[in-house]
Motif scaffolding. Structure first.
Motif, mmCIF file in Angstrom:
data_model
loop_
_atom_site.group_PDB
_atom_site.id
_atom_site.type_symbol
_atom_site.label_atom_id
_atom_site.label_comp_id
_atom_site.label_asym_id
_atom_site.label_seq_id
_atom_site.Cartn_x
_atom_site.Cartn_y
_atom_site.Cartn_z
ATOM 1 N N ASN A 42 -8.825 1.408 -10.108
ATOM 2 C CA ASN A 42 -8.075 2.648 -10.270
ATOM 3 C C ASN A 42 -8.100 3.481 -8.994
ATOM 4 O O ASN A 42 -7.078 4.047 -8.587
ATOM 5 C CB ASN A 42 -8.655 3.442 -11.443
ATOM 6 N N GLY A 75 -1.287 6.350 -7.732
ATOM 7 C CA GLY A 75 -1.468 6.230 -9.168
ATOM 8 C C GLY A 75 -2.220 7.410 -9.769
ATOM 9 O O GLY A 75 -2.715 8.299 -9.065
ATOM 10 N N ASP A 131 -5.636 2.115 -6.632
ATOM 11 C CA ASP A 131 -4.275 2.440 -7.058
ATOM 12 C C ASP A 131 -3.919 3.882 -6.713
ATOM 13 O O ASP A 131 -2.791 4.177 -6.296
ATOM 14 C CB ASP A 131 -4.134 2.200 -8.558
ATOM 15 N N ASN A 176 -1.239 3.570 -3.990
ATOM 16 C CA ASN A 176 0.045 3.651 -4.687
ATOM 17 C C ASN A 176 0.348 5.026 -5.279
ATOM 18 O O ASN A 176 1.385 5.204 -5.925
ATOM 19 C CB ASN A 176 0.085 2.612 -5.817
#
Length: 343
Positions: A309, A318, A312, A316
């Motif tokens: 996580n 996230g 991410d 990204n």
């Protein structure tokens, strides 16, 4: 996929556990390059474990080949180290509790925003299988609506280590284990907290608490007992939960336990039993056909690992599983408890 390169500040129990266990399980997204610890013997251990031992903190922070820093040091050093790492252009993972108080956390978060870096706290107990079982029971109403949840962690070894005995370093069980258990329950129950009462224990004579009992009521009616003890030679179950249609018990982290659920079969009333020197029908066990004993549910982690996580979020953009707003809410609650306890 290129793993994020980490440097670790603090190579004690948690720092080495991250490097050799947690991060190894996420080696496709994170890698450890080096370590710095103020204790030379830990520097030697890091080198023996195959990591670069930085000669100083500035050398670690100035290493342009690293992307992120893990802070695994005593609690009172987190703010200073986190801000220094953020200013050095590094993303940061910090061990819990994130800081000594919300004012310190706010300084960290302001710096993270200013530097446009990711800052996340390692609230790893959201991934515990026992917690995930309770989470599944709560969300899926396996035992009907849960109305009482009891969460306990108990041992008989006193307060571990050295600095955890001292208030100036953020010692005590509320900031050690309490931060995990409160985080789990506030993450689980999507309802405002209505009331809380906490009794801190100082049985061992330290300046910090060696355990506590907390009683919480949420606006949706769920009642919670959270208990941490370090003088319990016979521990109570890790979890005991009551629902409208049954009860569940998880004894320990080995996931020993069971669920007992009502069958709703029409059955005769229970027969009175001998109870001490009297009789009772109220406390007699239900008829055999009135309940069924079930195994604890099999669960899978419903979200990525912590470091997957984190990758991410950094790479990204996230959404973090452990949100800083949630971390702040828990810290504010603990801060309030400690303030009342010290008055």
């Amino acid at each position: 996929m290129k793993p994020l390169q980490f440097a670790i500040i603090g190579y004690g129990g948690m720092g080495s556990y991250h490097a050799k266990t947690i991060m190894q399980k996420s080696s496709e997204v994170v890698a450890v390059k080096g370590v710095y610890d103020i204790k030379s013997e830990r520097q030697d251990v890091a080198q023996a474990d195959g990591f670069l031992a930085y000669e100083s903190l500035p050398e670690l922070l100035e290493d342009e080949t690293t992307d992120a820093i893990l802070i695994a040091t005593p609690n009172d050093s987190h703010k200073e180290l986190a801000i220094a790492a953020l200013k050095a252009g590094k993303h940061v993972v910090c061990e819990k509790p994130v800081a000594m108080n919300t004012a310190e956390l706010d300084e960290i978060l302001a710096e993270a925003k200013k530097c446009e870096r990711t800052f996340m706290v390692h609230q790893n107990r959201r991934w515990d299988p026992d917690f995930l079982m309770i989470r599944q029971m709560y969300q899926e109403k396996t035992l009907g609506d849960l109305f009482q949840i009891e969460s306990r962690v108990q041992g008989a070894n006193g307060i571990p280590g050295d600095w955890r005995h001292l208030q100036k370093h953020g010692g005590g069980m509320l900031l050690d284990w309490g931060v995990h258990l409160f985080d789990q329950l506030l993450f689980l129950i999507d309802s405002p907290l209505q009331t809380i009462q906490t009794d801190l224990s100082y049985i061992l004579g330290d300046e910090v608490d060696d355990g506590f009992h907390s009683y919480l009521t949420f606006e949706n009616g769920v009642k919670v007992i959270i208990e941490v003890g370090t003088t319990n030679y016979i521990p109570l179950p890790r979890w005991y939960v009551k629902g409208m249609e049954g009860t569940a018990l998880i004894s320990d982290w080995d996931l020993n336990g069971k669920m007992v659920k009502a069958t709703h079969e029409k059955t005769a009333a229970p027969k009175p039993i001998q109870a001490g020197v009297g009789l009772t029908k109220t406390m007699a066990p239900p008829r055999e056909d009135a309940t069924e004993v079930l195994s604890l549910p099999a669960v899978e982690t419903p979200y990525p690992s912590f470091y997957a996580n984190f990758y991410d979020v950094v790479v990204n953009g996230g959404e973090p599983i452990v949100k800083n707003s949630e971390v702040r809410r828990v810290l504010a609650l603990l801060e309030t408890i400690l303030a009342k306890g010290n008055n």
